[in-house]
Design an enzyme around this catalytic site. Structure first.
Site, PDB file in Angstrom:
ATOM      1  N   LYS A  53      23.433  72.283  44.772  1.00 57.23           N
ATOM      2  CA  LYS A  53      22.637  72.922  45.822  1.00 57.23           C
ATOM      3  C   LYS A  53      21.196  73.239  45.403  1.00 57.23           C
ATOM      4  O   LYS A  53      20.308  73.354  46.256  1.00 57.23           O
ATOM      5  CB  LYS A  53      23.318  74.212  46.283  1.00 57.23           C
ATOM      6  N   SER A 304      30.958  68.489  43.001  1.00 59.75           N
ATOM      7  CA  SER A 304      29.739  69.109  43.520  1.00 59.75           C
ATOM      8  C   SER A 304      29.412  70.464  42.914  1.00 59.75           C
ATOM      9  O   SER A 304      28.259  70.895  42.959  1.00 59.75           O
ATOM     10  CB  SER A 304      29.836  69.254  45.042  1.00 59.75           C
TER      11      SER A 304
END
Length: 401
Positions: A53, A304
Site C-alpha cells: 500500500k 500483498s
C-alpha cells in the site's frame, strides 16, 4: 476518471525509486509440487510498512499541490493503506488523519500512529470508516487519499507488475488479492500493456465478494460482508474506476473460504518461511485448493502484506492445523470410575498421538450422575492418523464426538 496508462506506472516507478523496496520474486518448490505449476511468491509482505500500500499512497501524496499539502490528508483503511498514507505524509511533513474500523488489528493501529498519523476508530467495517473519513474531509478541507479508486494510487500499485516482468519476463499467470481492486488494476494495466497474453487473476474472500459478484454479473454489486480473517480485502462496495479496469483487463476472479485462507497462512509460514496476513494469503489459498488451472505454468502470486496481529495468528494457526488433520478435538462421556480415563489415554498413546490438553468434568449440568465428560485436544500427523485414533476408541467402547 480515466484509467492510468503504462506511462503513468513507469513515472510512478521513478517517483518511488528511493522510497519502496523492489521486493523479491521467490520460487517455492513445495507449492509447485503441490499444484503442478511453477510457483513464485512476490513478497510484498517485506515492503516498508509491511504491505504494497505504500506504493500507491506515496505516489498520490507526491502529486499534491502546495495548497493541498497545507490542508493535510485524510484516509480510511483497515490498516495497510493507513500505514502507507501515514508514512508518506510524514515524509512530506504533511498532517494525516486516518479513520480505521473499530476492530482493526491493534498492531495496525499502533503502527499507523507510530508513523505520525492521528487515528480515529469508527465503524465495524471499512465502508463505515470510509464514510467517516469523508465527513472529516468536508469539515477540514483535507485531501482524501482513496485506498484504491484513484488513478495515482492505481499507478503506484502497478509498479509491482513492472518488477514481476523484470524478474520473470516469461511469466504466464499473475494472481493477486482483490478488495477494492487497486492492486490488481495497476498490475493488470502494467502487465497487459507490455504482454497482453499474460493471464491476470484476482482472488477474493468468499465472506466479502463484492468485486467477484460485480465481475460475474457485469454490473456493480454491493454486498453485505461477513467478518473475515482477510480483513484487508473486506470491502462492501467495489471502486467505480477499479471495476471498469478489472472488466477490461482481468481474466477471472475466484473465491476462497476462511478455512482455506487459514491453511494458506499456516503453509506460507511452514513451507515458505513467509508471514502473511489473511489478505496476502488468498492467492496461495486459491492455488492450493485448485481454484485456478496452472499446470505447467509459471505463476507469480502476490503476497500483498504481512501485517497480521499475533493474537489472530495463533487462532489462524489452530484453524489451519485442524483443517489439515494435525489437531484433533475429541469429546466423550465415560463412567466416573478409577482407571477409565487412564485406559483412554493409553489407547491414544498407543496410536502415537500427543495430548495437548485434557479436561475431566463430572460437575457440568449435562453430565449424568456417575459419569464424567472428557474433552481431549490431540496433536496428530494427518487426518488419517486422527481417524485411526477415533476408530480405536470406538472399538474400545468409548462414544466419541
Amino acid at each position: 476518471m480515466s484509467f492510468p496508462a503504462l506511462k503513468d506506472i513507469e513515472e510512478a516507478r521513478q517517483c518511488l525509486s528511493t522510497v519502496v523496496e523492489e521486493t523479491g520474486l521467490v520460487y517455492n518448490k513445495v507449492f509447485s509440487d503441490m499444484t503442478g505449476g511453477n510457483i513464485f511468491l512476490k513478497t510484498e509482505n517485506l515492503q516498508k510498512t509491511g504491505s504494497f500500500k505504500l506504493r500507491g499512497a506515496y505516489n498520490r501524496i507526491a502529486h499534491l499541490t502546495e495548497k493541498e499539502r497545507s490542508n493535510g490528508v485524510v484516509a480510511s483503511s483497515a490498516g495497510n493503506h493507513a500505514q502507507g498514507v501515514a508514512l508518506a505524509a510524514s515524509s512530506f511533513g504533511i498532517k494525516s488523519t486516518i479513520v480505521m474500523p473499530k476492530h482493526a488489528p491493534i498492531s495496525k493501529v499502533t503502527a499507523t500512529k507510530s508513523y505520525g498519523a492521528e487515528v480515529v476508530l469508527h465503524g465495524n467495517i471499512y465502508d463505515e470508516a470510509y464514510q467517516k473519513a469523508r465527513e472529516i474531509q468536508e469539515e477540514t478541507g483535507a485531501t482524501f487519499i482513496h485506498p484504491f479508486d484513484d488513478p495515482m494510487v492505481i499507478a503506484g500499485q502497478g509498479t509491482i507488475g513492472l518488477e514481476i516482468l523484470d524478474d520473470m519476463p516469461d511469466v504466464d499467470i499473475v494472481i493477486a488479492p482483490i478488495g477494492g481492486g487497486g492492486l490488481i488494476s495497476g498490475l493488470a494495466i502494467a502487465l497487459k500493456s507490455i504482454r497482453p497474453n499474460i493471464r491476470v487473476i484476482g482472488v477474493q474472500a468468499a465472506n466479502a465478494p463484492s468485486m467477484y459478484e460485480s465481475f460475474k454479473s457485469g454490473k456493480m454489486n454491493i454486498v453485505d460482508c461477513i467478518p473475515s480473517i482477510a480483513d484487508g480485502i473486506s470491502v462492501k462496495v467495489p471502486g467505480n474506476l477499479t471495476y471498469e479496469v478489472i472488466k477490461k483487463y482481468v481474466d477471472d476472479i475466484v473465491l476462497v473460504g476462511e478455512d482455506e485462507i487459514a491453511e494458506a497462512i499456516l503453509l506460507l509460514m511452514e513451507k515458505a518461511k513467509v508471514v502473511s496476513e489473511g489478505a496476502g494469503a488468498v492467492p496461495v489459498a486459491a492455488l492450493l485448493n485448485g481454484k485456478i488451472n496452472i499446470k505447467g505454468k509459471k505463476v507469480a502470486a502476490v503476497i500483498s502484506g504481512g501485517n497480521i496481529d499475533v493474537n489472530i495468528l495463533a487462532q489462524v494457526m489452530d484453524r489451519g492445523l485442524i483443517r489439515q488433520g494435525r489437531k484433533l478435538m475429541i469429546s466423550t462421556m465415560m463412567p466416573d470410575k478409577p482407571g477409565t480415563l487412564c485406559r483412554m489415554v493409553e489407547l491414544i498413546a498407543a496410536e502415537g498421538a500427543n495430548i495437548l490438553s485434557i479436561l475431566h468434568d463430572r460437575l457440568a449440568l449435562d453430565v449424568p450422575i456417575g459419569y464424567a465428560k472428557v474433552e481431549v485436544v490431540l496433536e496428530t500427523s494427518d487426518e488419517e492418523h486422527g481417524m485411526r485414533i477415533i476408530k480405536r476408541l470406538l472399538e474400545s467402547g468409548y462414544k466419541v464426538n
